[in-house]
Design a protein around this motif. Structure first.
Motif, short mmCIF file in Angstrom:
data_model
loop_
_atom_site.label_atom_id
_atom_site.label_comp_id
_atom_site.label_asym_id
_atom_site.label_seq_id
_atom_site.Cartn_x
_atom_site.Cartn_y
_atom_site.Cartn_z
N SER A 142 13.55 3.12 4.37
CA SER A 142 12.13 3.35 4.64
C SER A 142 11.80 3.08 6.10
N ARG A 143 12.41 2.05 6.67
CA ARG A 143 12.17 1.74 8.08
C ARG A 143 12.67 2.85 9.00
N ALA A 144 13.84 3.39 8.67
CA ALA A 144 14.51 4.34 9.56
C ALA A 144 13.88 5.73 9.53
N ARG A 145 13.32 6.12 8.39
CA ARG A 145 12.79 7.49 8.23
C ARG A 145 13.79 8.51 8.79
N ALA A 146 15.02 8.39 8.30
CA ALA A 146 16.11 9.17 8.89
C ALA A 146 16.14 10.63 8.45
N ALA A 147 15.42 10.97 7.40
CA ALA A 147 15.45 12.35 6.90
C ALA A 147 14.96 13.32 7.97
N GLY A 148 15.51 14.53 7.94
CA GLY A 148 15.17 15.53 8.95
C GLY A 148 13.70 15.90 8.97
N PHE A 149 12.99 15.65 7.87
CA PHE A 149 11.56 15.96 7.81
C PHE A 149 10.78 15.20 8.87
N PHE A 150 11.21 13.96 9.19
CA PHE A 150 10.44 13.09 10.08
C PHE A 150 10.76 13.37 11.55
N HIS A 151 9.80 13.94 12.26
CA HIS A 151 9.95 14.14 13.70
C HIS A 151 9.43 12.93 14.45
N TYR A 152 8.43 12.25 13.89
CA TYR A 152 8.01 10.95 14.42
C TYR A 152 8.45 9.91 13.41
N LYS A 153 9.29 9.00 13.84
CA LYS A 153 9.92 8.07 12.92
C LYS A 153 9.26 6.70 12.90
N GLY A 154 8.10 6.56 13.53
CA GLY A 154 7.37 5.31 13.47
C GLY A 154 8.04 4.20 14.26
N ASN A 155 7.59 2.97 14.03
CA ASN A 155 8.11 1.82 14.78
C ASN A 155 8.91 0.86 13.89
N GLY A 156 9.22 1.29 12.68
CA GLY A 156 10.00 0.44 11.77
C GLY A 156 9.15 -0.49 10.93
N ALA A 157 7.84 -0.50 11.14
CA ALA A 157 6.97 -1.37 10.35
C ALA A 157 6.80 -0.79 8.94
N LEU A 158 6.64 -1.66 7.96
CA LEU A 158 6.48 -1.25 6.57
C LEU A 158 5.21 -1.86 5.98
N ASP A 159 4.56 -1.07 5.15
CA ASP A 159 3.40 -1.54 4.40
C ASP A 159 3.92 -2.11 3.08
N ILE A 160 3.67 -3.40 2.84
CA ILE A 160 4.19 -4.08 1.66
C ILE A 160 3.80 -3.35 0.38
N CYS A 161 2.59 -2.82 0.32
CA CYS A 161 2.12 -2.18 -0.90
C CYS A 161 2.67 -0.78 -1.10
N TYR A 162 3.27 -0.23 -0.07
CA TYR A 162 3.87 1.10 -0.19
C TYR A 162 5.29 1.01 -0.74
N GLN A 163 5.87 -0.19 -0.70
CA GLN A 163 7.24 -0.39 -1.15
C GLN A 163 7.24 -0.71 -2.64
N GLN A 164 7.39 0.32 -3.46
CA GLN A 164 7.36 0.13 -4.90
C GLN A 164 8.70 -0.44 -5.40
N VAL A 165 8.61 -1.31 -6.40
CA VAL A 165 9.81 -1.83 -7.03
C VAL A 165 10.20 -0.89 -8.17
N PRO A 166 11.35 -0.24 -8.08
CA PRO A 166 11.74 0.74 -9.11
C PRO A 166 11.87 0.08 -10.49
N VAL A 167 11.40 0.77 -11.51
CA VAL A 167 11.49 0.34 -12.90
C VAL A 167 12.07 1.50 -13.71
N ARG A 168 12.93 1.18 -14.66
CA ARG A 168 13.55 2.22 -15.49
C ARG A 168 13.76 1.71 -16.92
N LEU A 169 13.95 2.65 -17.84
CA LEU A 169 14.42 2.30 -19.17
C LEU A 169 15.90 1.93 -19.07
N LYS A 170 16.31 0.91 -19.76
CA LYS A 170 17.70 0.49 -19.69
C LYS A 170 18.61 1.58 -20.21
N PRO A 171 19.62 1.98 -19.44
CA PRO A 171 20.51 3.06 -19.88
C PRO A 171 21.21 2.69 -21.20
#
Length: 286
Positions: free
Chosen positions: A257-286
């Motif tokens: 998320s910090r790197a924004r390395a995907a080709g879509f991002f032409h402006y990659k920001g300054n590496g700062a992250l919004d705590i509330c934008y970082q979702q904790v993944p949840v799944r059904l147990k396989p």
């Protein structure tokens, strides 16, 4: 003491104990159950993860309210679009069930001394409202001045109160929309939604001019039931896992998320992250 998740699997996923989950069944969900029986549990239910480790007294009280059946049949009576879904028993109204309605006031648990030598995954230094933000055991935390606190990201649940910090009793408020960070260190958070969140979009909204209050009960969305996971039959339980926020896998997600390395991002920001934008993944147990 709260029951924490088990040891993470090799890929960083943790089982979430049923005694730390609350299943919220909405009226809308009951309608869906009739036409989607095969996946009724998944599609009809909103699941909350309790914050027992962080706000033990308020969370224990909330858990007791759930187990007493207090919320069964009550409604969301104050709903402001993109802000809050508040539920409980409005003053002057009668509870539909034969349950206890006179509950003691709760002492505020807004913050507590920083816990040293505990798993804290740093996300950001010098956040707008905290010296540090990060995760511990799946919850977003702020830190500063030797204190730490739970952050009001969307989908967290707090105990509603009046101006008195120690006035919360039974009603709860579920945060929606943009993160209401002005509530940090001002409300006692007891849980967060981890599953079935889209169902909350169907909760009927109040008028902004009325402060979101829905005066007529027939205009509100009703809670069919709220049940502790460990009180459900096994076939009604969801075996949920979430990614350990102290794991290498979660750290790698943050770095991506910090790197924004995907080709879509032409402006990659300054590496700062919004705590509330970082979702904790949840799944059904396989």
């Amino acid at each position: 003491m709260p029951v924490l998740a088990t040891e993470p699997s090799k890929d960083g996923w943790l089982d979430i104990p049923q005694q730390e989950l609350v299943y919220l069944q909405l009226e809308q969900g009951t309608l869906a159950q009739a036409t989607a029986a095969q996946h009724s549990v998944e599609k009809a239910t909103v699941v909350l993860k309790l914050a027992s480790e962080f706000t033990p007294k308020n969370t224990a009280a909330f858990k007791q309210l759930v187990q007493s059946g207090f919320y069964n049949g009550l409604e969301f009576y104050r709903v402001i679009d993109q802000f809050v879904l508040q539920a409980g028993l409005m003053e002057g109204e009668k509870h539909p069930g034969a349950v206890k309605t006179d509950w003691p006031k709760l002492s505020a648990e807004f913050s507590w001394p920083v816990r040293q030598n505990d798993a804290f995954t740093l996300v950001q230094q010098s956040d707008l409202l905290a010296s540090q933000t990060g995760f511990r055991h799946g919850f977003a935390l702020g830190r500063g001045d030797g204190q730490e606190w739970l952050i009001h990201c969307p989908n967290v649940v707090n105990m509603a109160r009046s101006e008195d910090a120690n006035s919360a009793t039974t009603d709860f408020a579920l945060m929606q929309g943009q993160a209401p960070r002005h509530l940090d260190r001002n409300m006692s958070i007891v849980a967060k939604v981890i599953w079935g969140g889209p169902w909350l979009n169907l909760v009927k909204r109040g008028e902004a001019s009325a402060g979101g209050i829905i005066a007529k009960q027939q205009g509100r969305s009703r809670i069919v039931s709220m049940t502790l996971g460990s009180d459900l039959k096994p076939e009604a339980q969801l075996q949920l896992q979430w990614l350990d926020t102290g794991s290498t896998q979660f750290q790698q997600r943050l770095e991506q998320s910090r790197a924004r390395a995907a080709g879509f991002f032409h402006y990659k920001g300054n590496g700062a992250l919004d705590i509330c934008y970082q979702q904790v993944p949840v799944r059904l147990k396989p």
